[in-house]
Write a protein that holds these residues in place. Structure first.
Motif, PDB file in Angstrom:
ATOM      1  N   MET A 136       0.825  -1.211   0.000  1.00  0.00           N
ATOM      2  CA  MET A 136       0.000   0.000   0.000  1.00  0.00           C
ATOM      3  C   MET A 136       0.861   1.264   0.000  1.00  0.00           C
ATOM      4  N   GLN A 137       2.113   1.118   0.376  1.00  0.00           N
ATOM      5  CA  GLN A 137       2.978   2.295   0.444  1.00  0.00           C
ATOM      6  C   GLN A 137       3.679   2.571  -0.879  1.00  0.00           C
ATOM      7  N   ARG A 138       3.384   1.746  -1.896  1.00  0.00           N
ATOM      8  CA  ARG A 138       3.986   1.951  -3.225  1.00  0.00           C
ATOM      9  C   ARG A 138       3.006   2.678  -4.141  1.00  0.00           C
ATOM     10  N   ASP A 139       3.531   3.584  -4.938  1.00  0.00           N
ATOM     11  CA  ASP A 139       2.701   4.250  -5.949  1.00  0.00           C
ATOM     12  C   ASP A 139       2.848   3.589  -7.310  1.00  0.00           C
ATOM     13  N   THR A 140       3.760   2.625  -7.398  1.00  0.00           N
ATOM     14  CA  THR A 140       3.985   1.902  -8.657  1.00  0.00           C
ATOM     15  C   THR A 140       3.365   0.505  -8.527  1.00  0.00           C
ATOM     16  N   PRO A 141       3.196  -0.203  -9.629  1.00  0.00           N
ATOM     17  CA  PRO A 141       2.592  -1.539  -9.542  1.00  0.00           C
ATOM     18  C   PRO A 141       3.338  -2.464  -8.583  1.00  0.00           C
ATOM     19  N   SER A 142       2.556  -3.256  -7.838  1.00  0.00           N
ATOM     20  CA  SER A 142       3.121  -4.201  -6.871  1.00  0.00           C
ATOM     21  C   SER A 142       3.319  -5.543  -7.553  1.00  0.00           C
ATOM     22  N   TYR A 143       4.555  -5.903  -7.761  1.00  0.00           N
ATOM     23  CA  TYR A 143       4.867  -7.206  -8.334  1.00  0.00           C
ATOM     24  C   TYR A 143       5.183  -8.190  -7.212  1.00  0.00           C
ATOM     25  N   THR A 144       4.546  -9.338  -7.257  1.00  0.00           N
ATOM     26  CA  THR A 144       4.701 -10.333  -6.206  1.00  0.00           C
ATOM     27  C   THR A 144       6.164 -10.711  -6.019  1.00  0.00           C
ATOM     28  N   PHE A 145       6.889 -10.866  -7.120  1.00  0.00           N
ATOM     29  CA  PHE A 145       8.300 -11.264  -7.012  1.00  0.00           C
ATOM     30  C   PHE A 145       9.077 -10.276  -6.149  1.00  0.00           C
ATOM     31  N   GLU A 146       8.876  -8.975  -6.391  1.00  0.00           N
ATOM     32  CA  GLU A 146       9.641  -7.961  -5.659  1.00  0.00           C
ATOM     33  C   GLU A 146       9.262  -7.938  -4.181  1.00  0.00           C
ATOM     34  N   THR A 147       7.971  -8.123  -3.894  1.00  0.00           N
ATOM     35  CA  THR A 147       7.525  -8.171  -2.501  1.00  0.00           C
ATOM     36  C   THR A 147       8.131  -9.366  -1.793  1.00  0.00           C
ATOM     37  N   LEU A 148       8.100 -10.523  -2.448  1.00  0.00           N
ATOM     38  CA  LEU A 148       8.649 -11.735  -1.842  1.00  0.00           C
ATOM     39  C   LEU A 148      10.161 -11.640  -1.672  1.00  0.00           C
ATOM     40  N   GLU A 149      10.822 -10.984  -2.615  1.00  0.00           N
ATOM     41  CA  GLU A 149      12.270 -10.788  -2.516  1.00  0.00           C
ATOM     42  C   GLU A 149      12.604  -9.971  -1.271  1.00  0.00           C
ATOM     43  N   ALA A 150      11.834  -8.925  -1.026  1.00  0.00           N
ATOM     44  CA  ALA A 150      12.052  -8.086   0.163  1.00  0.00           C
ATOM     45  C   ALA A 150      11.762  -8.873   1.446  1.00  0.00           C
ATOM     46  N   LEU A 151      10.683  -9.637   1.438  1.00  0.00           N
ATOM     47  CA  LEU A 151      10.334 -10.436   2.620  1.00  0.00           C
ATOM     48  C   LEU A 151      11.390 -11.504   2.900  1.00  0.00           C
ATOM     49  N   ARG A 152      11.893 -12.124   1.845  1.00  0.00           N
ATOM     50  CA  ARG A 152      12.930 -13.147   2.011  1.00  0.00           C
ATOM     51  C   ARG A 152      14.193 -12.522   2.623  1.00  0.00           C
ATOM     52  N   ALA A 153      14.545 -11.334   2.160  1.00  0.00           N
ATOM     53  CA  ALA A 153      15.720 -10.642   2.704  1.00  0.00           C
ATOM     54  C   ALA A 153      15.532 -10.318   4.189  1.00  0.00           C
ATOM     55  N   GLU A 154      14.311  -9.926   4.558  1.00  0.00           N
ATOM     56  CA  GLU A 154      14.017  -9.574   5.953  1.00  0.00           C
ATOM     57  C   GLU A 154      14.012 -10.805   6.860  1.00  0.00           C
ATOM     58  N   ARG A 155      13.444 -11.885   6.384  1.00  0.00           N
ATOM     59  CA  ARG A 155      13.183 -13.037   7.258  1.00  0.00           C
ATOM     60  C   ARG A 155      14.258 -14.116   7.201  1.00  0.00           C
ATOM     61  N   GLY A 156      15.178 -13.973   6.258  1.00  0.00           N
ATOM     62  CA  GLY A 156      16.319 -14.881   6.222  1.00  0.00           C
ATOM     63  C   GLY A 156      16.090 -16.109   5.363  1.00  0.00           C
ATOM     64  N   LYS A 157      17.197 -16.769   5.025  1.00  0.00           N
ATOM     65  CA  LYS A 157      17.150 -17.908   4.105  1.00  0.00           C
ATOM     66  C   LYS A 157      16.533 -19.150   4.722  1.00  0.00           C
ATOM     67  N   GLN A 158      16.506 -19.236   6.041  1.00  0.00           N
ATOM     68  CA  GLN A 158      16.028 -20.450   6.701  1.00  0.00           C
ATOM     69  C   GLN A 158      14.532 -20.444   7.009  1.00  0.00           C
ATOM     70  N   GLN A 159      13.868 -19.333   6.753  1.00  0.00           N
ATOM     71  CA  GLN A 159      12.447 -19.225   7.087  1.00  0.00           C
ATOM     72  C   GLN A 159      11.567 -19.801   5.976  1.00  0.00           C
ATOM     73  N   PRO A 160      10.786 -20.867   6.231  1.00  0.00           N
ATOM     74  CA  PRO A 160       9.838 -21.326   5.217  1.00  0.00           C
ATOM     75  C   PRO A 160       8.768 -20.256   4.948  1.00  0.00           C
ATOM     76  N   LEU A 161       8.620 -19.899   3.675  1.00  0.00           N
ATOM     77  CA  LEU A 161       7.649 -18.878   3.271  1.00  0.00           C
ATOM     78  C   LEU A 161       6.716 -19.457   2.224  1.00  0.00           C
ATOM     79  N   ALA A 162       5.468 -19.047   2.269  1.00  0.00           N
ATOM     80  CA  ALA A 162       4.498 -19.498   1.268  1.00  0.00           C
ATOM     81  C   ALA A 162       3.650 -18.324   0.821  1.00  0.00           C
ATOM     82  N   PHE A 163       3.248 -18.363  -0.440  1.00  0.00           N
ATOM     83  CA  PHE A 163       2.361 -17.345  -0.994  1.00  0.00           C
ATOM     84  C   PHE A 163       1.078 -18.036  -1.448  1.00  0.00           C
TER      85      PHE A 163
END
Length: 226
Positions: A80-107
């Motif tokens: 919601m804080q972006r004025d440009t289109p939200s691409y899932t890949f970019e959001t997930l890339e940021a979340l992966r960087a925040e939560r680390g390589k060992q965190q299981p993530l699902a979309f």
């Protein structure tokens, strides 16, 4: 006792408005996949569809009302804080960087989104960042468009949910969630016609929609907004 981190699941959408077609399959999915938490991620500028009818602030408020008192859900407002289109890949890339390589993530996506996933931005790299949890949708094909895409699906498919907790990314789980035939488009069109919507979304959300006068008028060009 497991040494693995608990699987974290993300569920993006326009939520214009949020309704039982979002909430009920997500709750069923949580039981099937052993999810402790689902993070709802409303998006501001969806890349593949028309702009929402409700404002960003209104859609955030509807999500907050829909999940109030339900410990399964929380909300992440980064898109919601972006004025440009939200691409899932970019959001997930940021979340992966925040939560680390060992965190299981699902979309979490619907079957309709799986069928068009090959049109998404950097879609082939999504599974390097997360698992995909796919909820059934009424009336959609169970096979992908080409033999190559179908083979890709089958190669990555998880037979059980347990592997989603042991691996950090890379699997597709086809969840046998209930088929809930509700869409935001249907709700908006019912509102435009003045029809009842009580059975389609939480009472607190409907009360807010009434209070804000949302989805009442036809598009100024004389067609229903979708």
């Amino acid at each position: 006792m497991s040494e693995h981190k608990s699987l974290q699941a993300l569920f993006g959408g326009t939520f214009d408005p949020i309704h039982y077609g979002h909430l009920q399959p997500a709750e069923a999915l949580a039981k099937l996949a052993g999810l402790q938490k689902i993070t709802l991620m409303p998006n501001n500028v969806p890349p593949h569809r028309p702009q929402p009818e409700a404002s960003a602030a209104q859609r955030i408020k509807m999500v907050e009302l829909a999940i109030a008192g339900n410990p399964l859900f929380n909300i992440d407002l980064r898109e919601m804080q972006r004025d440009t289109p939200s691409y899932t890949f970019e959001t997930l890339e940021a979340l992966r960087a925040e939560r680390g390589k060992q965190q299981p993530l699902a979309f979490i996506i619907g079957q309709d989104s799986l069928l068009t996933l090959h049109k998404w931005h950097r879609w082939q790299e999504l599974l390097t960042l997360c698992h995909l949890l796919v909820c059934k949708r009424p009336g959609y094909d169970s096979k992908l468009e080409t033999p190559e895409l179908q083979r890709w699906l089958e190669e990555h498919q998880a037979d059980t949910a347990e592997i989603l907790h042991r691996q950090t990314a890379g699997r597709i789980f086809m969840a046998d969630t209930p088929l809930v035939s509700i869409s935001a488009t249907e709700i908006r069109e019912r509102r435009h016609r003045g029809d009842a919507c009580e059975d389609l979304l939480p009472a607190a959300v409907l009360a807010y929609i009434d209070d804000q006068g949302l989805y009442r008028n036809a598009d100024p060009r004389g067609i229903l907004r979708r």
